[in-house]
Design an enzyme around this catalytic site. Structure first.
Site, mmCIF file in Angstrom:
data_model
loop_
_atom_site.group_PDB
_atom_site.id
_atom_site.type_symbol
_atom_site.label_atom_id
_atom_site.label_comp_id
_atom_site.label_asym_id
_atom_site.label_seq_id
_atom_site.Cartn_x
_atom_site.Cartn_y
_atom_site.Cartn_z
ATOM 1 N N LYS A 38 -20.902 -16.699 -31.572
ATOM 2 C CA LYS A 38 -20.433 -18.096 -30.761
ATOM 3 C C LYS A 38 -21.155 -19.321 -31.694
ATOM 4 C CE LYS A 38 -24.219 -17.863 -27.499
ATOM 5 N NZ LYS A 38 -24.704 -17.288 -26.118
ATOM 6 N N ARG A 136 -25.694 -17.660 -13.709
ATOM 7 C CA ARG A 136 -24.395 -18.463 -14.457
ATOM 8 C C ARG A 136 -23.240 -18.038 -14.210
ATOM 9 N NH1 ARG A 136 -25.841 -19.207 -20.951
ATOM 10 N NH2 ARG A 136 -25.252 -16.912 -20.862
ATOM 11 N N TYR A 273 -35.555 -48.159 -40.231
ATOM 12 C CA TYR A 273 -35.024 -48.869 -39.138
ATOM 13 C C TYR A 273 -36.414 -48.892 -38.280
ATOM 14 C CZ TYR A 273 -30.163 -48.310 -40.148
ATOM 15 O OH TYR A 273 -28.831 -48.378 -40.458
ATOM 16 N N MET A 322 -28.747 -42.026 -40.266
ATOM 17 C CA MET A 322 -27.505 -41.398 -39.801
ATOM 18 C C MET A 322 -27.342 -40.438 -41.072
ATOM 19 S SD MET A 322 -23.667 -42.186 -38.729
ATOM 20 C CE MET A 322 -24.210 -42.561 -37.331
HETATM 21 C C1 LIG Z 1 -25.601 -16.186 -26.642
HETATM 22 C C2 LIG Z 1 -25.626 -15.124 -25.970
HETATM 23 C C3 LIG Z 1 -26.394 -13.961 -26.394
HETATM 24 C C4 LIG Z 1 -27.161 -13.852 -27.545
HETATM 25 O O1 LIG Z 1 -28.453 -14.668 -27.542
HETATM 26 P P1 LIG Z 1 -29.492 -14.699 -28.566
HETATM 27 O O2 LIG Z 1 -30.971 -15.009 -27.778
HETATM 28 O O3 LIG Z 1 -28.947 -15.436 -29.781
HETATM 29 O O4 LIG Z 1 -29.608 -13.213 -28.967
HETATM 30 C C5 LIG Z 1 -26.300 -12.819 -25.539
HETATM 31 N N1 LIG Z 1 -25.465 -12.503 -24.653
HETATM 32 C C6 LIG Z 1 -25.081 -13.665 -24.096
HETATM 33 C C7 LIG Z 1 -24.355 -13.415 -22.720
HETATM 34 C C8 LIG Z 1 -25.164 -14.847 -24.576
HETATM 35 O O5 LIG Z 1 -24.482 -16.018 -23.937
#
Ligand SMILES: *Cc1c(COP(=O)(O)O)cnc(C)c1O
Length: 382
Positions: A38, A136, A273, A322
């Protein structure tokens, strides 16, 4: 190291992924890996990482959204893909068109997805999400409330093919007794649901609960899959947090920028800055071409973050801008325009880590890495 590229660039060592995967496999026995890619694989390049993971035999990927799943499909990744989060109704069609597996984030969501699938006369692949303590997503199955009936009903929905069940750990990184007990209890609750389903004659399908710290601290739990993101990237969230295992990971990301200008400044002259750095002696200053819009957090300004200039550790001075920032290179004999500066990685045997940045920014590596912005080219090391 690759030749310099524009202002700044990240180099991704996809070869090291296979080393890191082997290190993970040492910890998990027969459990298979679902590669979490992701958020563009936390900034490392989702397609490049997924391809490298396929070469390691990984047959399942986890993403946060349908858009991310489609990116993988369009790149020719034909392995299983689970969407860990929410897909809006108007995008349900992609699930069956592109053979994507959807998490059932609540009971009513599963009903809605099933109604859609019935109307379209299709079957949609899904995993049941059970909330054992994260609060969640998922059907709540905790001491205060155990919604087993809803979990069972999801498996019985006519147009959903529920092929798996999973849950998630909020404190698997913490070895305090309270949080170890909490995580162990989550594992018990997860087992309890699985046994209850089997007793009702329901095959729970593939079972998975461990994220990266769940793997590092709890090892082989005997489930079907685990879900590491960070670990195949060769880092943890925070190298100052103790863990139960001693894996030998290789960080796959390095970050570089160019020196654009070198000059001496006089005592009393200020840099950048806000004028937070004022030279107390003659200082040789290099301007380098990376800034907060590339993902170097502005928060780490004026904290002596060290970068490598020709292999020498040199502190940043003044506020990060930046697109640029300044480095005290007084201790480097020879520095010229066009020299390569290492912000994360190794140069002439010296090493600077993403952890140094994350600690000064009061965050975890997950955030620092995934916030390296889109304008930073990712170059695959070959
Ligand atoms: C992001 C995520 C993971 C991976 O998490 P890591 O700590 O990077 O291993 C696993 N399961 C779910 C549901 C996640 O949202």
């Amino acid at each position: 190291m690759l030749a310099s590229y524009s202002r700044c660039w990240a180099e991704i060592d996809t070869q090291a992924i296979s080393h890191n995967v082997k290190e993970v496999q040492k910890l998990i026995g027969q459990t298979k890996i679902m590669g979490i890619v992701k958020a563009n694989a936390y900034g490392h390049g989702d397609i490049e990482c997924a391809r490298a993971l396929v070469e390691c035999g990984i047959d399942y990927f986890g993403v946060s959204s349908v858009d991310e799943a489609l990116r993988l499909r369009q790149a020719g990744i034909c392995e299983n893909i689970l969407i860990l989060g929410y897909t809006p109704e108007e995008h349900f069609h992609y699930l069956h068109e592109e053979n994507i597996v959807q998490s059932l984030i609540s009971y009513s969501y599963a009903q809605c997805l099933n109604d859609y699938a019935k109307e379209k006369k299709v079957k949609i692949r899904a995993h049941c999400k059970v909330d054992t303590g994260m609060c969640r997503t998922g059907i709540i199955y905790q001491d205060q409330e155990k919604n087993l009936d809803e979990i069972v009903s999801e498996y019985q929905m006519s147009n959903l093919q529920v092929e798996g069940i999973f849950s998630h750990f909020p404190v698997s990184d913490d070895l305090s007794k309270e949080n170890k007990d909490f995580t162990s209890h989550q594992i018990e609750l997860f087992h309890e649901v699985i046994v209850a389903l089997k007793e009702k004659g329901i095959d729970p399908g593939i079972r998975h609960i461990q994220n990266s710290y769940g793997i590092l601290n709890y090892g082989d739990l005997g489930f079907d899959y685990c879900r590491p993101g960070l670990l195949y990237m060769g880092v943890t969230s925070d190298d100052s947090i103790p863990i139960e295992s001693q894996p030998d990971f290789i960080p796959i990301l390095s970050l570089y920028a160019n020196v654009s200008l070198v000059k001496w400044i006089h005592p009393g002259q200020s840099v950048s800055y806000g004028r937070h750095y004022i030279a107390s002696k003659p200082v040789k200053v290099a301007t380098i071409s990376i800034g907060y819009a590339d993902g170097l957090p502005r928060l780490v300004s004026n904290q002596n973050l060290e970068v490598l200039v020709n292999g020498v550790r040199c502190p940043l001075i003044g506020n990060i801008c930046m697109d640029q920032c300044m480095v005290d290179v007084t201790n480097v004999d020879s520095v010229h325009q066009g020299d390569i500066v290492c912000i994360i990685g190794t140069q002439n045997g010296e090493r600077v880590t993403v952890d140094q940045i994350s600690r000064l920014a009061h965050t975890i590596n997950n955030e620092t890495l995934s916030c390296i912005t889109a304008r930073v080219p990712r170059l695959e090391k070959r």
